[in-house]
Design a protein around this motif. Structure first.
Motif, mmCIF file in Angstrom:
data_model
loop_
_atom_site.group_PDB
_atom_site.id
_atom_site.type_symbol
_atom_site.label_atom_id
_atom_site.label_comp_id
_atom_site.label_asym_id
_atom_site.label_seq_id
_atom_site.Cartn_x
_atom_site.Cartn_y
_atom_site.Cartn_z
ATOM 1 N N VAL A 54 -7.473 5.789 -5.918
ATOM 2 C CA VAL A 54 -6.413 4.993 -6.541
ATOM 3 C C VAL A 54 -5.360 4.611 -5.512
ATOM 4 O O VAL A 54 -5.011 3.445 -5.366
ATOM 5 C CB VAL A 54 -5.774 5.764 -7.716
ATOM 6 C CG1 VAL A 54 -4.625 4.952 -8.335
ATOM 7 C CG2 VAL A 54 -6.827 6.073 -8.771
ATOM 8 N N THR A 55 -4.810 5.596 -4.809
ATOM 9 C CA THR A 55 -3.870 5.313 -3.722
ATOM 10 C C THR A 55 -4.407 5.962 -2.453
ATOM 11 O O THR A 55 -4.862 7.104 -2.472
ATOM 12 C CB THR A 55 -2.450 5.831 -4.013
ATOM 13 O OG1 THR A 55 -2.482 7.237 -4.240
ATOM 14 C CG2 THR A 55 -1.881 5.143 -5.250
ATOM 15 N N GLU A 56 -4.346 5.216 -1.379
ATOM 16 C CA GLU A 56 -4.892 5.682 -0.103
ATOM 17 C C GLU A 56 -4.083 6.866 0.438
ATOM 18 O O GLU A 56 -2.908 7.038 0.087
ATOM 19 C CB GLU A 56 -4.877 4.540 0.909
ATOM 20 C CG GLU A 56 -5.770 3.376 0.536
ATOM 21 C CD GLU A 56 -7.241 3.755 0.500
ATOM 22 O OE1 GLU A 56 -7.657 4.616 1.309
ATOM 23 O OE2 GLU A 56 -7.979 3.196 -0.333
ATOM 24 N N LEU A 89 30.479 -1.354 -8.914
ATOM 25 C CA LEU A 89 30.785 -0.955 -7.543
ATOM 26 C C LEU A 89 29.571 -0.256 -6.928
ATOM 27 O O LEU A 89 29.343 0.927 -7.158
ATOM 28 C CB LEU A 89 31.999 -0.011 -7.520
ATOM 29 C CG LEU A 89 32.423 0.529 -6.142
ATOM 30 C CD1 LEU A 89 32.740 -0.624 -5.180
ATOM 31 C CD2 LEU A 89 33.626 1.459 -6.278
ATOM 32 N N PRO A 90 28.754 -0.962 -6.170
ATOM 33 C CA PRO A 90 27.618 -0.322 -5.499
ATOM 34 C C PRO A 90 28.113 0.738 -4.527
ATOM 35 O O PRO A 90 29.070 0.507 -3.779
ATOM 36 C CB PRO A 90 26.944 -1.479 -4.760
ATOM 37 C CG PRO A 90 27.375 -2.715 -5.502
ATOM 38 C CD PRO A 90 28.777 -2.414 -5.937
ATOM 39 N N CYS A 91 27.473 1.912 -4.549
ATOM 40 C CA CYS A 91 27.965 2.982 -3.674
ATOM 41 C C CYS A 91 26.888 3.603 -2.804
ATOM 42 O O CYS A 91 27.208 4.196 -1.775
ATOM 43 C CB CYS A 91 28.674 4.072 -4.476
ATOM 44 S SG CYS A 91 27.614 5.087 -5.522
ATOM 45 N N GLY A 92 25.618 3.537 -3.195
ATOM 46 C CA GLY A 92 24.637 4.223 -2.363
ATOM 47 C C GLY A 92 23.212 3.838 -2.656
ATOM 48 O O GLY A 92 22.897 3.238 -3.691
ATOM 49 N N LEU A 93 22.366 4.206 -1.706
ATOM 50 C CA LEU A 93 20.929 3.965 -1.780
ATOM 51 C C LEU A 93 20.216 5.274 -1.490
ATOM 52 O O LEU A 93 20.568 5.980 -0.533
ATOM 53 C CB LEU A 93 20.524 2.916 -0.743
ATOM 54 C CG LEU A 93 19.037 2.733 -0.458
ATOM 55 C CD1 LEU A 93 18.349 2.072 -1.650
ATOM 56 C CD2 LEU A 93 18.826 1.903 0.809
ATOM 57 N N VAL A 94 19.206 5.621 -2.297
ATOM 58 C CA VAL A 94 18.341 6.768 -2.020
ATOM 59 C C VAL A 94 16.941 6.230 -1.767
ATOM 60 O O VAL A 94 16.295 5.690 -2.674
ATOM 61 C CB VAL A 94 18.325 7.779 -3.180
ATOM 62 C CG1 VAL A 94 17.420 8.956 -2.822
ATOM 63 C CG2 VAL A 94 19.737 8.270 -3.489
ATOM 64 N N ALA A 95 16.485 6.351 -0.531
ATOM 65 C CA ALA A 95 15.151 5.902 -0.145
ATOM 66 C C ALA A 95 14.258 7.122 0.017
ATOM 67 O O ALA A 95 14.728 8.263 0.080
ATOM 68 C CB ALA A 95 15.227 5.117 1.160
ATOM 69 N N CYS A 96 12.942 6.885 0.083
ATOM 70 C CA CYS A 96 12.042 8.029 0.219
ATOM 71 C C CYS A 96 11.000 7.809 1.301
ATOM 72 O O CYS A 96 10.583 6.678 1.573
ATOM 73 C CB CYS A 96 11.368 8.374 -1.112
ATOM 74 S SG CYS A 96 10.165 7.170 -1.711
ATOM 75 N N GLY A 134 3.033 9.711 -2.464
ATOM 76 C CA GLY A 134 3.376 9.675 -1.043
ATOM 77 C C GLY A 134 4.062 8.393 -0.634
ATOM 78 O O GLY A 134 4.071 8.033 0.546
ATOM 79 N N ALA A 135 4.670 7.676 -1.572
ATOM 80 C CA ALA A 135 5.303 6.386 -1.288
ATOM 81 C C ALA A 135 6.307 6.498 -0.152
ATOM 82 O O ALA A 135 7.042 7.484 -0.042
ATOM 83 C CB ALA A 135 5.994 5.860 -2.547
ATOM 84 N N CYS A 136 6.336 5.453 0.680
ATOM 85 C CA CYS A 136 7.268 5.420 1.815
ATOM 86 C C CYS A 136 7.985 4.078 1.842
ATOM 87 O O CYS A 136 7.343 3.022 1.946
ATOM 88 C CB CYS A 136 6.523 5.609 3.138
ATOM 89 S SG CYS A 136 5.781 7.238 3.355
ATOM 90 N N PRO A 141 0.800 -1.231 0.000
ATOM 91 C CA PRO A 141 0.000 0.000 0.000
ATOM 92 C C PRO A 141 0.828 1.274 0.000
ATOM 93 O O PRO A 141 0.370 2.310 -0.487
ATOM 94 C CB PRO A 141 -0.830 -0.124 1.288
ATOM 95 C CG PRO A 141 -0.104 -1.127 2.127
ATOM 96 C CD PRO A 141 0.538 -2.073 1.184
ATOM 97 N N LEU A 142 2.056 1.211 0.520
ATOM 98 C CA LEU A 142 2.924 2.399 0.537
ATOM 99 C C LEU A 142 3.891 2.420 -0.640
ATOM 100 O O LEU A 142 4.765 3.277 -0.698
ATOM 101 C CB LEU A 142 3.693 2.469 1.861
ATOM 102 C CG LEU A 142 2.848 2.774 3.095
ATOM 103 C CD1 LEU A 142 3.700 2.738 4.355
ATOM 104 C CD2 LEU A 142 2.159 4.139 2.972
ATOM 105 N N ARG A 143 3.726 1.473 -1.578
ATOM 106 C CA ARG A 143 4.575 1.422 -2.774
ATOM 107 C C ARG A 143 6.054 1.478 -2.391
ATOM 108 O O ARG A 143 6.848 2.247 -2.938
ATOM 109 C CB ARG A 143 4.196 2.538 -3.748
ATOM 110 C CG ARG A 143 2.710 2.518 -4.113
ATOM 111 C CD ARG A 143 2.320 3.633 -5.058
ATOM 112 N NE ARG A 143 2.847 3.429 -6.390
ATOM 113 C CZ ARG A 143 2.302 2.629 -7.317
ATOM 114 N NH1 ARG A 143 1.213 1.938 -7.031
ATOM 115 N NH2 ARG A 143 2.843 2.513 -8.518
ATOM 116 N N ALA A 144 6.387 0.631 -1.422
ATOM 117 C CA ALA A 144 7.727 0.627 -0.843
ATOM 118 C C ALA A 144 8.683 -0.233 -1.663
ATOM 119 O O ALA A 144 8.296 -1.233 -2.287
ATOM 120 C CB ALA A 144 7.674 0.102 0.588
#
Length: 465
Positions: free
Chosen positions: A391-393, A227-234, A241-243, A205-208
């Motif tokens: 559509v999205t809560e 070479l993985p270097c980083g992650l950007v989360a929201c 409003g995805a979390c 539901p939070l499109r995580a």
């Protein structure tokens, strides 16, 4: 202009500002002009001689104001808010008057030391742990760029700035499709390249972001020589409003020693309310976090709070110290120009000081709680109204909806008719490839009646589609 004239016009504009805000509901929210209409009224060449301020102000009213979309309108339900609470505006008037350049401690000690304390206030208000230090950036875009540059340098052993990316391993950054496009731009500007921004599938539901898919993507990249270097989360993505599940994805990132940046540009303001912090549970494990007080908290644009768990890494990435920028004879100072991409810096902390002292945290919390409650109430009314589908809560004060059985083209026409009507302003987005209509409540002076008006307009114009 003489200072005596400045005083007279300053008083005039101050009264104009108060009258403007008092009558905003009488104006259409979105500018009702056609492309080129404003520029056609502006002379092609600059005047050789000065003109009286009366003439300038008259033209401001005649030419400029019809072409303004009123972001401070209480029925502005599009995008995210860009609020300007009265105390913040007064602080900006003072900043404009003294006009300091705050790049170094010595160029404005009060600005530097107040910035440190205001970010401490905000950190406490959000419930972030004490290991985070803060800096005010101009926007979340700049904070994200600084974070991407830091994750790049850390992964390359601090050689990227000196040697460039040629001949280096191909870096990879991980995110989802729900993050703001400022992440894409940061990847471009940092030299990492769009092809190396890996989109992780989302769900729920939070499109995580899917933590298992993240882990699999990282392992596959390592096996393929990247070479993985980083992650950007929201937390609170722009579209719906995805979390992300921060605790889960940060755990994966730490297992591979990735730098994690959390973009909470809009939703971060709501974290001054403890009951909403479940949306970013696990944020204390991030390397950096950004949110914009200039969105929902009431600080006038621009004012973006960037929190960093290890500021030494940020400074190591961005600091340049020619002799003319060194401060001699003072120990333990912070030069915030070393924490940001631009050298020049405005005195942005003053408006936070004015704002927080004027309303108190509880006054700000109540506004946010109202917006969330009113938005959720509107979503329920639309759900119960024939012809509408959610559509999205709601995530905080943001949700999306559609008119049932309408095509994308009809939904765009619906949005255009609403915005041309002028009583409210909304925007569209795409959810799973289809058009949906975004609605969010966040303007500082919005009331329940304004949200009720939105329901009336949405229902009335739906009958014309």
């Amino acid at each position: 202009m003489e200072w005596t004239e400045f005083s007279r016009w300053g008083s005039h504009i101050s009264q104009w500002a108060a009258d403007y805000h008092a009558t905003l509901r009488e104006r259409p929210v979105r500018a009702q002009v056609q492309p080129g209409e404003i520029s056609a009224q502006l002379p092609a060449h600059p005047p050789e001689n000065g003109e009286p301020m009366d003439a300038v102000m008259a033209d401001f009213e005649r030419i400029v104001m019809p072409g303004i979309t009123h972001w401070q309108h209480p029925r502005f339900f599009a995008y995210f808010p860009a609020n300007a609470a009265p105390p913040s505006m007064l602080a900006e008037m003072l900043v404009s008057t003294i006009a300091p350049q705050c790049m170094l401690w010595q160029t404005s000690p009060a600005a530097t030391e107040m910035e440190t304390r205001m970010l401490e206030w905000l950190r406490q208000a959000l419930g972030l742990p004490g290991n985070f230090s803060g800096v005010i950036q101009d926007s979340a875009s700049s904070a994200t760029l600084a974070a991407v540059l830091t994750m790049r340098e850390r992964a390359l052993g601090w050689t990227g700035n000196a040697k460039g990316l040629s001949g280096q391993p191909r870096l990879r950054v991980y995110t989802s499709a729900e993050v703001h496009t400022s992440v894409d731009r940061a990847i471009w500007v940092s030299g990492i390249g769009e092809e190396n921004l890996v989109r992780i599938p989302t769900g729920g539901p939070l499109r995580a972001m899917d933590p298992a898919a993240l882990d699999a993507a990282i392992r596959a990249d390592i096996e393929n020589g990247f070479l993985p270097c980083g992650l950007v989360a929201c937390t609170g993505g722009t579209g719906t409003g995805a979390c992300d599940d921060l605790a889960a994805v940060i755990k994966v990132a730490k297992a591979y020693n990735l730098y994690t940046h959390v973009d909470a540009a809009w939703a971060g303001s709501a974290m001054i309310c403890p009951e909403f912090r479940t949306l970013w549970e696990g944020v204390d494990g991030a390397d950096s976090v950004v949110f914009n007080p200039h969105k929902w908290l009431g600080a006038q644009f621009d004012c973006s709070a960037h929190f960093i768990a290890d500021p030494e890494s940020l400074v190591k990435t961005l600091a340049i110290q020619p002799e003319y920028l060194k401060t001699h004879g003072a120990d333990g100072i912070i030069n915030y120009s070393e924490w940001s991409v631009p050298l020049g810096r405005r005195f942005r902390a003053l408006k936070l000081w004015f704002l927080i002292r004027s309303y108190g945290l509880e006054g700000l919390r109540q506004r946010i709680r109202n917006h969330v409650a009113w938005s959720q109430s509107l979503a329920e009314r639309l759900r119960q109204t024939p012809g509408f589908e959610i559509v999205t809560e709601p995530v905080l004060s943001l949700f999306t909806f559609r008119l049932a059985d309408k095509t994308d083209a009809q939904l765009i026409e619906y949005v255009n008719r609403i915005n041309t009507d002028g009583r409210i302003y909304i925007t569209q987005t795409r959810v799973d490839g289809q058009i949906a209509i975004r609605f969010q409540v966040g303007q500082f002076d919005a009331t329940r009646d304004d949200v009720d008006t939105a329901f009336d307009v949405l229902s009335e114009i739906a009958e014309t589609i």
